[in-house]
Design a protein around this motif. Structure first.
Motif, PDB file in Angstrom:
ATOM      1  N   SER A   1      38.259  46.714  45.841  1.00  0.00           N
ATOM      2  CA  SER A   1      37.079  46.451  46.659  1.00  0.00           C
ATOM      3  C   SER A   1      37.527  45.629  47.867  1.00  0.00           C
ATOM      4  CB  SER A   1      36.033  45.674  45.854  1.00  0.00           C
ATOM      5  OG  SER A   1      36.537  44.395  45.508  1.00  0.00           O
TER       6      SER A   1
ATOM      7  N   GLN B   1      37.102  42.515  48.828  1.00  0.00           N
ATOM      8  CA  GLN B   1      37.683  41.206  48.521  1.00  0.00           C
ATOM      9  C   GLN B   1      38.651  41.264  47.333  1.00  0.00           C
ATOM     10  OE1 GLN B   1      37.234  38.399  50.381  1.00  0.00           O
ATOM     11  NE2 GLN B   1      38.666  37.344  49.030  1.00  0.00           N
ATOM     12  N   GLY B   2      38.653  42.377  46.604  1.00  0.00           N
ATOM     13  CA  GLY B   2      39.428  42.487  45.369  1.00  0.00           C
ATOM     14  C   GLY B   2      40.925  42.287  45.528  1.00  0.00           C
TER      15      GLY B   2
ATOM     16  N   TYR C   1      35.394  46.854  37.679  1.00  0.00           N
ATOM     17  CA  TYR C   1      35.079  47.728  38.813  1.00  0.00           C
ATOM     18  C   TYR C   1      33.743  47.351  39.427  1.00  0.00           C
ATOM     19  CZ  TYR C   1      38.903  50.710  37.267  1.00  0.00           C
ATOM     20  OH  TYR C   1      40.146  51.186  36.925  1.00  0.00           O
ATOM     21  N   ASP C   2      33.636  47.552  40.738  1.00  0.00           N
ATOM     22  CA  ASP C   2      32.352  47.337  41.404  1.00  0.00           C
ATOM     23  C   ASP C   2      31.535  48.628  41.326  1.00  0.00           C
ATOM     24  OD1 ASP C   2      33.347  49.071  43.379  1.00  0.00           O
ATOM     25  OD2 ASP C   2      33.557  47.509  44.895  1.00  0.00           O
TER      26      ASP C   2
ATOM     27  N   ASN D   1      35.622  50.708  42.742  1.00  0.00           N
ATOM     28  CA  ASN D   1      36.837  50.032  43.173  1.00  0.00           C
ATOM     29  C   ASN D   1      37.071  48.785  42.318  1.00  0.00           C
ATOM     30  OD1 ASN D   1      37.450  51.796  45.382  1.00  0.00           O
ATOM     31  ND2 ASN D   1      35.765  50.848  46.489  1.00  0.00           N
TER      32      ASN D   1
ATOM     33  N   SER E   1      37.512  45.144  41.384  1.00  0.00           N
ATOM     34  CA  SER E   1      37.102  43.879  41.988  1.00  0.00           C
ATOM     35  C   SER E   1      37.802  42.694  41.350  1.00  0.00           C
ATOM     36  CB  SER E   1      35.576  43.705  41.882  1.00  0.00           C
ATOM     37  OG  SER E   1      35.174  43.712  40.528  1.00  0.00           O
ATOM     38  N   GLU E   2      38.350  42.896  40.138  1.00  0.00           N
ATOM     39  CA  GLU E   2      39.026  41.801  39.439  1.00  0.00           C
ATOM     40  C   GLU E   2      40.033  42.375  38.453  1.00  0.00           C
ATOM     41  OE1 GLU E   2      38.032  38.133  36.348  1.00  0.00           O
ATOM     42  OE2 GLU E   2      36.462  39.553  36.866  1.00  0.00           O
TER      43      GLU E   2
END
Length: 173
Positions: A96, A98-99, A159-160, A164, A166-167
């Motif tokens: 993502s 910011q990921g 996942y977002d 994608n 995200s963490e």
């Protein structure tokens, strides 16, 4: 004669149905244990060490290193622009917005590189298997070869809503 032809046709239809079911079942089982492409790319990128494109000790520093503020067990990293670009090129599309930044600065991206550097060993992915997958979480069992030793870890990918990453965090098995 008519019964004989009908019997042959029935046999071939039955044989075709059994073959189709075997192929379909085998395909489904292999897919159930295969990590997603994104998870696989990230695992290979962070767990194949050394790799001078993605980690150079001089390009990565621990924020707060050698200061009194260095009290936490989690390290935050500061990386050079060139090193960030290399990661972005390699696996940036998996994350993502910011990921990737979070993965590189507060996530596990450099843990295995630092270990390989400090212990002077090569770390490679030996095997991986999907443990769990939902719309927002994916857990993959990874067997690492660290020099002559093996270690099993479980990367967890969050996942977002766009699919994608995200963490990323690592659990021990």
């Amino acid at each position: 004669l008519g019964d004989e032809i009908m019997l042959k046709k029935s046999f071939y239809v039955l044989l075709f149905a059994v073959a189709f079911m075997l192929v379909a079942c085998r395909t489904d089982k292999s897919d159930d244990h295969t990590p997603s492409k994104k998870a696989e790319q990230i695992i290979y990128a962070m767990m194949s060490c050394p790799n001078s494109e993605l980690y150079e000790p001089s390009s990565v520093s621990v924020i707060g290193e050698n200061t009194e503020d260095q009290a936490g067990s989690e390290d935050d990293y500061n990386i050079s622009g060139k090193m960030y670009q290399n990661w972005e090129k390699k696996i940036g599309e998996c994350f993502s917005e910011q990921g990737l930044q979070d993965f590189l600065t507060t996530g596990p991206a450099f843990n295995y590189f630092i270990e390989a550097d400090q212990r002077n060993v090569e770390i490679k992915v030996k095997d991986m298997e999907l443990l769990e997958r939902s719309e927002l979480i994916e857990k993959t069992k990874v067997i690492l070869k660290k020099g002559y030793e093996e270690e099993t870890v479980v990367p967890v990918f969050r996942y977002d809503s766009n699919g994608n990453v995200s963490e990323v965090r690592i659990e021990s098995e």
